[in-house]
Design a protein around this motif. Structure first.
Motif, mmCIF file in Angstrom:
data_model
loop_
_atom_site.group_PDB
_atom_site.id
_atom_site.type_symbol
_atom_site.label_atom_id
_atom_site.label_comp_id
_atom_site.label_asym_id
_atom_site.label_seq_id
_atom_site.Cartn_x
_atom_site.Cartn_y
_atom_site.Cartn_z
ATOM 1 N N ASP B 406 28.575 5.642 44.388
ATOM 2 C CA ASP B 406 29.932 5.957 43.934
ATOM 3 C C ASP B 406 30.482 6.997 44.905
ATOM 4 O O ASP B 406 30.067 8.160 44.898
ATOM 5 N N ARG B 408 33.580 8.082 45.221
ATOM 6 C CA ARG B 408 34.820 8.787 44.849
ATOM 7 C C ARG B 408 34.598 10.296 44.890
ATOM 8 O O ARG B 408 33.465 10.785 44.878
ATOM 9 N N SER B 409 35.701 11.036 44.884
ATOM 10 C CA SER B 409 35.625 12.496 44.826
ATOM 11 C C SER B 409 35.026 12.925 43.491
ATOM 12 O O SER B 409 35.002 12.150 42.520
ATOM 13 N N GLY B 411 36.151 14.883 41.221
ATOM 14 C CA GLY B 411 37.086 14.871 40.079
ATOM 15 C C GLY B 411 37.048 13.565 39.311
ATOM 16 O O GLY B 411 36.621 13.516 38.148
ATOM 17 N N PRO B 412 37.484 12.494 39.936
ATOM 18 C CA PRO B 412 37.474 11.212 39.210
ATOM 19 C C PRO B 412 36.094 10.749 38.772
ATOM 20 O O PRO B 412 35.959 10.056 37.770
ATOM 21 N N ARG B 413 35.076 11.141 39.501
ATOM 22 C CA ARG B 413 33.722 10.686 39.130
ATOM 23 C C ARG B 413 33.242 11.318 37.836
ATOM 24 O O ARG B 413 32.569 10.678 37.028
ATOM 25 N N LYS B 415 35.208 13.472 35.614
ATOM 26 C CA LYS B 415 36.194 13.894 34.623
ATOM 27 C C LYS B 415 35.941 13.269 33.251
ATOM 28 O O LYS B 415 35.855 13.967 32.235
ATOM 29 N N ASN B 416 35.798 11.972 33.233
ATOM 30 C CA ASN B 416 35.608 11.286 31.949
ATOM 31 C C ASN B 416 34.343 11.739 31.233
ATOM 32 O O ASN B 416 34.345 11.963 30.016
ATOM 33 N N GLU B 419 34.746 15.180 29.801
ATOM 34 C CA GLU B 419 35.619 15.168 28.620
ATOM 35 C C GLU B 419 34.831 14.743 27.383
ATOM 36 O O GLU B 419 35.060 15.229 26.293
#
Lengths: 117, 446
Positions: B406, B408-409, B411-413, B415-416, B419
């Motif tokens: 993966d 991606r940065s 953040g997007p990796r 964040k979910n 949360e």
């Protein structure tokens, strides 16, 4: 001749000189040390025809004994000169170290676990 | 003719200079990707390490190579071959034993992303005979079938010393490692009327203490797979004319003085290794074999032993070439140029200074064995050239050598996930999260 065998010859020569010096020594009783040295020399002589003595591994092992025997000869000279207690202790310690070095060499010469592939 | 050897150095200061990245960079620099077409079956030949050896290559190198080959459309498999019974408790002498040892060392399909295959089969006789009229001493060789039948071969080699071979490089990885067990008997001169162990060993049965006095006599009596040793009350008998050179007795009775090995027959292994390497290249096809030397953890003895001594020299980095002769020569030269490792056998023997040959002095079982004989033979028989140009490869900064699953940065990796379950307990201690002292004196614990 390999370096291990060269070293072995030198060790045996030094051992012979040490034994002679002990026998002629005045002012100290080193009979136990003399007996141990003579037994070691006999065992070392038995290494001469072993494959181990031709190997690279024999070089550091014999070098340790050679250095040990040179230290004993030096300590012997010092004791002959000053007949001091401290010199005698150094000589006895040197003989003990040499005996340990010979023990290590004899153990390594068994080549236990050596793998040739 | 001068061959190119690509090199990346020993220092790793970023993901792009990791040894894994260096290996992949050199794979490309040396043009190995040009060898591989979609659907090609690609053998990655390495040494999977003996039981309790710890210097063998970590499986991650083979994994990264397998991933690279798959990205080119190839079908990689990682492979090694069964060994001769060269020690009293061999861990890789049958396919069953090798798979168990390989898995213990991390060579599993899960780790590699491709199968681990024992190239010469269940008992080491699954091979292909190759005629070798140009060989220096070998006139035929027996190549492990899975290697001989591969479309492309990558020799991924841990460069190190070797007691009999002196150098354990690419030449030996194929010259011994790609031979079947049958082929290894051939390379080790088994049955040879002059150089075979049966013919050349000095045998002194009069030195044997026999059953009466030797506490190890049963081990000696039982060391031969053909039962050629018969320990008697005060001696030993050896049916030396039947000896196949399997090396089994060397690990048992060399120390007692009954056996003594002259140097000359052992040295004949060196030209035989080069011959058998050439046979392997001929079997797969010229231009279809790439060589990578990982010159790291350069132990005096090879990965075939059940231990790994302090490396003779510090890590030297990664080297690659299509010429195994040039490649081994380049690594050997670098070892000689290097400082010896403090506390290593190089220091014990007194060859730690730069500019002093280290493998033939500190790795060879006997003084006077040559570290050049494999290489010289390799050149003589046309396998490659001792002349080389060392090409230093600069790490590519554009390529990505991070976690590839993966990209991606952060953040997007994450964040979910955060949360759903925040690892920081914001609801505690007025948002500070944890109970800690407000201030302490760091000087007190320096």
């Amino acid at each position: 001749m390999s370096q291990g065998l060269d070293n072995l010859d030198a060790i045996l020569e030094n051992s012979h000189r040490i034994a002679q010096a002990i026998e002629g020594l005045e002012g100290a009783s080193l009979s136990d040390e003399l007996q141990a040295l003579q037994e070691s020399a006999e065992q070392l002589e038995g290494l001469r025809d072993k494959f181990f003595m031709k190997t690279v591994a024999a070089v550091p092992a014999t070098k340790g004994c050679l250095t040990g025997s040179e230290k004993v000869l030096k300590a012997m000279e010092t004791f002959k000169d000053d007949q001091g207690e401290e010199s005698l202790m150094t000589l006895k310690r040197g003989l003990k170290d040499l005996s340990e070095n010979v023990g290590e060499l004899l153990e390594k010469a068994q080549m236990a676990g050596t793998t040739l592939t | 003719m001068t061959s190119k050897v690509w090199h990346m150095g020993n220092r790793s200061t970023s993901p792009n200079t990791s040894y894994v990245a260096s290996m992949v960079e050199l794979f490309e620099a040396a043009g190995f990707q040009e060898m591989i077409k979609p659907h090609d079956v690609v053998a990655i030949k390495l040494h999977c390490g003996e039981w309790n050896n710890t210097a063998y290559l970590r499986p991650v190198y083979a994994r990264a190579l397998a991933d690279k080959i798959k990205s080119l459309g190839g079908r990689p498999f990682v492979t090694d071959t069964t060994t001769l019974t060269y020690n009293p408790n061999p861990g890789r002498s049958t396919e069953l034993d090798m798979r168990i040892t390989a898995e213990r060392n991390g060579y599993t399909s899960e780790a590699l992303g491709c199968p681990f295959i024992v190239a010469d089969g269940w008992s080491g006789t699954d091979d292909v005979r190759i005629d070798l009229p140009e060989g220096y001493i070998l006139k035929e060789a027996f190549i492990a079938k899975a290697i001989a039948h591969a479309d492309v071969l990558i020799a991924l080699t841990h460069f190190k010393g070797h007691p009999l071979g002196v150098v354990g490089g690419s030449l030996k990885n194929l010259g011994i490692g790609a031979q079947s067990k049958r082929g290894k008997h051939n390379v080790h001169m088994g049955g040879h009327p002059k150089y075979g162990l049966g013919a050349a060993t000095e045998f002194h049965p009069e030195r044997c203490k026999g059953k009466n006095e030797c506490p190890m006599w049963e081990r000696c009596n039982n060391c031969c797979p053909y039962g050629l040793f018969h320990v008697k009350d005060d001696t030993v008998e050896w049916e030396r004319e039947k000896c196949t050179g399997c090396l089994a007795h060397l690990g048992v009775n060399l120390g007692c003085g009954v056996f003594n090995l002259p140097k000359e027959p052992l040295e004949m292994l060196h030209p035989a290794i080069a011959d058998a390497c050439l046979a392997t290249v001929n079997a797969v096809g010229k231009g279809k074999v790439g060589f990578i030397n990982m010159a790291i953890d350069i132990s005096p003895w090879c990965d075939c032993v059940n231990y790994a001594d302090t490396p003779l020299v510090p890590n030297l980095g990664v080297f690659a070439s299509q010429d195994p002769v040039a490649l081994d020569k380049a690594c050997l030269d670098k070892v000689g140029e290097s400082h010896g490792t403090p506390g290593s056998q190089a220091e014990d023997i007194g060859v730690a200074d730069p500019g002093v040959k280290k493998l033939e002095t500190a790795a060879a079982i006997m003084p006077g064995m040559s570290e050049e004989a494999q290489i010289n033979t390799g050149e003589l028989i046309g396998l490659g050239s001792k002349e080389y140009e060392l090409v230093k490869v600069t790490p590519s900064l554009e390529k990505f050598y991070g976690f590839t699953e993966d990209t991606r940065s952060i953040g997007p990796r994450f964040k979910n996930l955060y949360e759903k379950e925040d690892p920081f307990p914001r609801d505690r201690y007025d948002g500070q999260g944890f109970k800690r002292a407000d201030d302490v004196d760091y000087e007190k614990v320096k």
